[in-house]
Design a protein around this motif. Structure first.
Motif, PDB file in Angstrom:
ATOM      1  N   PRO A  97       0.847  -1.206   0.030  1.00  0.00           N
ATOM      2  CA  PRO A  97       0.142  -0.181  -0.124  1.00  0.00           C
ATOM      3  C   PRO A  97       0.931   1.200   0.275  1.00  0.00           C
ATOM      4  O   PRO A  97       0.203   2.476   0.160  1.00  0.00           O
ATOM      5  CB  PRO A  97      -0.797  -0.072   1.339  1.00  0.00           C
ATOM      6  N   SER A  98       2.229   1.155  -0.078  1.00  0.00           N
ATOM      7  CA  SER A  98       2.807   2.273  -0.331  1.00  0.00           C
ATOM      8  C   SER A  98       4.062   2.233  -1.282  1.00  0.00           C
ATOM      9  O   SER A  98       4.557   0.865  -1.408  1.00  0.00           O
ATOM     10  CB  SER A  98       3.776   2.678   1.052  1.00  0.00           C
ATOM     11  N   HIS A  99       4.706   3.133  -1.839  1.00  0.00           N
ATOM     12  CA  HIS A  99       5.678   3.093  -2.761  1.00  0.00           C
ATOM     13  C   HIS A  99       6.779   2.906  -2.134  1.00  0.00           C
ATOM     14  O   HIS A  99       7.208   3.422  -1.047  1.00  0.00           O
ATOM     15  CB  HIS A  99       5.740   4.214  -3.770  1.00  0.00           C
ATOM     16  N   ARG A 100       7.923   2.016  -2.790  1.00  0.00           N
ATOM     17  CA  ARG A 100       9.194   1.591  -2.209  1.00  0.00           C
ATOM     18  C   ARG A 100       9.961   1.090  -3.255  1.00  0.00           C
ATOM     19  O   ARG A 100       9.972  -0.110  -3.692  1.00  0.00           O
ATOM     20  CB  ARG A 100       9.182   1.021  -0.960  1.00  0.00           C
ATOM     21  N   LYS A 101      10.781   1.946  -3.904  1.00  0.00           N
ATOM     22  CA  LYS A 101      11.459   1.411  -4.948  1.00  0.00           C
ATOM     23  C   LYS A 101      13.036   0.941  -4.600  1.00  0.00           C
ATOM     24  O   LYS A 101      13.739   1.782  -4.104  1.00  0.00           O
ATOM     25  CB  LYS A 101      11.607   2.267  -6.420  1.00  0.00           C
ATOM     26  N   ARG A 102      13.332  -0.168  -4.787  1.00  0.00           N
ATOM     27  CA  ARG A 102      14.476  -0.895  -4.331  1.00  0.00           C
ATOM     28  C   ARG A 102      15.081  -1.675  -5.257  1.00  0.00           C
ATOM     29  O   ARG A 102      14.192  -2.493  -5.973  1.00  0.00           O
ATOM     30  CB  ARG A 102      14.156  -1.445  -2.835  1.00  0.00           C
TER      31      ARG A 102
ATOM     32  N   GLY B  72       3.114  -2.990   4.826  1.00  0.00           N
ATOM     33  CA  GLY B  72       2.439  -4.423   4.639  1.00  0.00           C
ATOM     34  C   GLY B  72       2.739  -5.299   5.744  1.00  0.00           C
ATOM     35  O   GLY B  72       2.595  -6.348   5.677  1.00  0.00           O
ATOM     36  N   LEU B  73       3.266  -4.931   6.710  1.00  0.00           N
ATOM     37  CA  LEU B  73       3.688  -5.994   7.871  1.00  0.00           C
ATOM     38  C   LEU B  73       2.544  -6.372   8.690  1.00  0.00           C
ATOM     39  O   LEU B  73       1.551  -5.377   9.069  1.00  0.00           O
ATOM     40  CB  LEU B  73       4.651  -5.063   8.651  1.00  0.00           C
ATOM     41  N   PRO B  74       2.424  -7.670   8.838  1.00  0.00           N
ATOM     42  CA  PRO B  74       1.062  -8.194   9.594  1.00  0.00           C
ATOM     43  C   PRO B  74       1.137  -7.777  10.975  1.00  0.00           C
ATOM     44  O   PRO B  74       2.032  -7.170  11.598  1.00  0.00           O
ATOM     45  CB  PRO B  74       1.592  -9.718   9.269  1.00  0.00           C
ATOM     46  N   ASP B  75      -0.231  -8.085  11.423  1.00  0.00           N
ATOM     47  CA  ASP B  75      -0.273  -7.711  12.798  1.00  0.00           C
ATOM     48  C   ASP B  75       0.527  -8.223  13.896  1.00  0.00           C
ATOM     49  O   ASP B  75       0.760  -7.652  14.927  1.00  0.00           O
ATOM     50  CB  ASP B  75      -1.746  -7.622  13.118  1.00  0.00           C
ATOM     51  N   ASP B  76       0.931  -9.510  13.611  1.00  0.00           N
ATOM     52  CA  ASP B  76       1.884 -10.154  14.677  1.00  0.00           C
ATOM     53  C   ASP B  76       3.306  -9.626  14.658  1.00  0.00           C
ATOM     54  O   ASP B  76       4.061 -10.201  15.368  1.00  0.00           O
ATOM     55  CB  ASP B  76       1.710 -11.599  14.251  1.00  0.00           C
ATOM     56  N   TYR B  77       3.735  -8.617  13.665  1.00  0.00           N
ATOM     57  CA  TYR B  77       5.034  -8.258  13.807  1.00  0.00           C
ATOM     58  C   TYR B  77       4.885  -6.963  15.004  1.00  0.00           C
ATOM     59  O   TYR B  77       4.194  -6.124  14.774  1.00  0.00           O
ATOM     60  CB  TYR B  77       5.412  -7.458  12.523  1.00  0.00           C
ATOM     61  N   LYS B  78       5.913  -7.321  15.808  1.00  0.00           N
ATOM     62  CA  LYS B  78       5.952  -6.071  17.122  1.00  0.00           C
ATOM     63  C   LYS B  78       6.831  -5.180  16.833  1.00  0.00           C
ATOM     64  O   LYS B  78       8.136  -5.410  16.380  1.00  0.00           O
ATOM     65  CB  LYS B  78       6.426  -7.254  18.169  1.00  0.00           C
ATOM     66  N   LEU B  79       6.419  -3.938  17.303  1.00  0.00           N
ATOM     67  CA  LEU B  79       7.254  -2.947  17.504  1.00  0.00           C
ATOM     68  C   LEU B  79       7.475  -2.332  18.855  1.00  0.00           C
ATOM     69  O   LEU B  79       6.121  -2.249  19.572  1.00  0.00           O
ATOM     70  CB  LEU B  79       6.597  -1.685  16.474  1.00  0.00           C
ATOM     71  N   ILE B  80       8.672  -2.182  19.329  1.00  0.00           N
ATOM     72  CA  ILE B  80       8.731  -1.619  20.607  1.00  0.00           C
ATOM     73  C   ILE B  80       9.566  -0.342  20.848  1.00  0.00           C
ATOM     74  O   ILE B  80      10.124  -0.089  19.827  1.00  0.00           O
ATOM     75  CB  ILE B  80       9.504  -2.700  21.378  1.00  0.00           C
TER      76      ILE B  80
END
Length: 289
Positions: free
Chosen positions: A143-148, A250-258
């Motif tokens: 859902p976002s652009h990221r050209k790599r 696009g990271l799923p809900d079970d990916y944690k950020l602290i």
């Protein structure tokens, strides 16, 4: 069981895609303590390490490496002062080879492919099969652009599509446009909303050159500093938060950020789009029999 090590692992955005594709994570390395802590929060082993002083890494089928990309970007202010950072691509390949891998994945800004350091790094892979790809993550469903650029080096030829073009999810399909009530009406917001025309709302980005993402489009590239706001025609706005940025990558809900909100945004802004790492992981799994 296909095992992988990731260099410059950050908070594990690429790790998440690869493990969800079926590869088994061995260890990640990063110089930023908070990134390593974020890896631990997701259940992955990681160590704080400076790759320039490391001599070897554990054996693995695959090594993923995402050296810092800002020095390759045409928008970077550090190209002259930090030219030595470009040398990290050479350290990445040097270390990757000590794992005796069957494949190496190198991720970076597309301008890396033109750099002298990249050419020197590829010269270390004499006899390997090299595939170079440049992809905008929005082209494969993000859902976002990221050209790599993604360079896949393998000891044996690898076949099949690395990814398939997929209609993207728009930014306003994945994040709550109404938000959590953190709205403010200011004169600056009025100046932004004056540009909306017939649009009910937009995603306004405070980049060096401000940009607008209209409804039903992909968001602009996420950076490590939070500077995007949803602006409505009636003048209200809501700043995006780290969880919004997680969804836009696009990271799923079970990916944690602290950590602090700033640290969480930096993890995402420095990260790899989930659809890219997950697609490459599936490609590797289908070839590494």
């Amino acid at each position: 069981m296909k095992r992988f090590v990731d260099l410059f692992c950050g908070g594990g955005t690429a790790t998440k895609g690869m493990t969800d594709a079926g590869l088994v994570h061995v260890v990640g390395y990063d110089l930023w303590q908070h990134a390593v802590d974020n890896m631990h929060a997701n259940g992955w082993r990681a160590d704080v390490a400076d790759v320039t002083s490391m001599q070897s890494i554990p054996q693995a089928d695959v090594v993923w490496a995402s050296p810092p990309c800002t020095e390759y970007s045409s928008g970077s202010n550090h190209r002259e002062k930090r030219e030595h950072i470009k040398e990290l691509v050479i350290d990445a390949i040097r270390l990757a080879l000590t794992a005796n891998p069957r494949a190496i994945v190198l991720e970076n800004h597309p301008l890396m492919l033109k750099a002298a350091q990249y050419k020197r790094a590829m010269a270390m892979l004499d006899g390997w099969h090299i595939q170079e790809y440049v992809i905008d993550a929005a082209d494969i469903g993000n859902p976002s652009h990221r050209k790599r650029c993604f360079v896949i080096a393998s000891r044996s030829p690898m076949t099949g599509p690395v990814w398939r073009r997929t209609p993207f999810l728009s930014w306003d399909q994945v994040i709550d446009v109404a938000g959590d009530g953190d709205w403010r009406k200011t004169s600056h917001a009025d100046k932004i909303t004056a540009k909306l025309g017939d649009l009910p709302y937009c995603l306004y980005n405070y980049y060096s050159a401000p940009t607008i993402a209209e409804p039903m489009t992909a968001a602009k590239t996420i950076t490590c500093v939070p500077r995007s706001v949803i602006a409505h025609k009636h003048g209200a706005r809501r700043w995006l938060k780290s969880d919004d940025y997680r969804k836009l990558m696009g990271l799923p809900d079970d990916y944690k950020l602290i950590g602090t909100e700033r640290d969480r945004c930096k993890i995402i802004g420095n990260g790899v789009s989930y659809v890219c790492s997950h697609s490459i992981g599936k490609f590797l799994m289908s070839n590494l029999t």
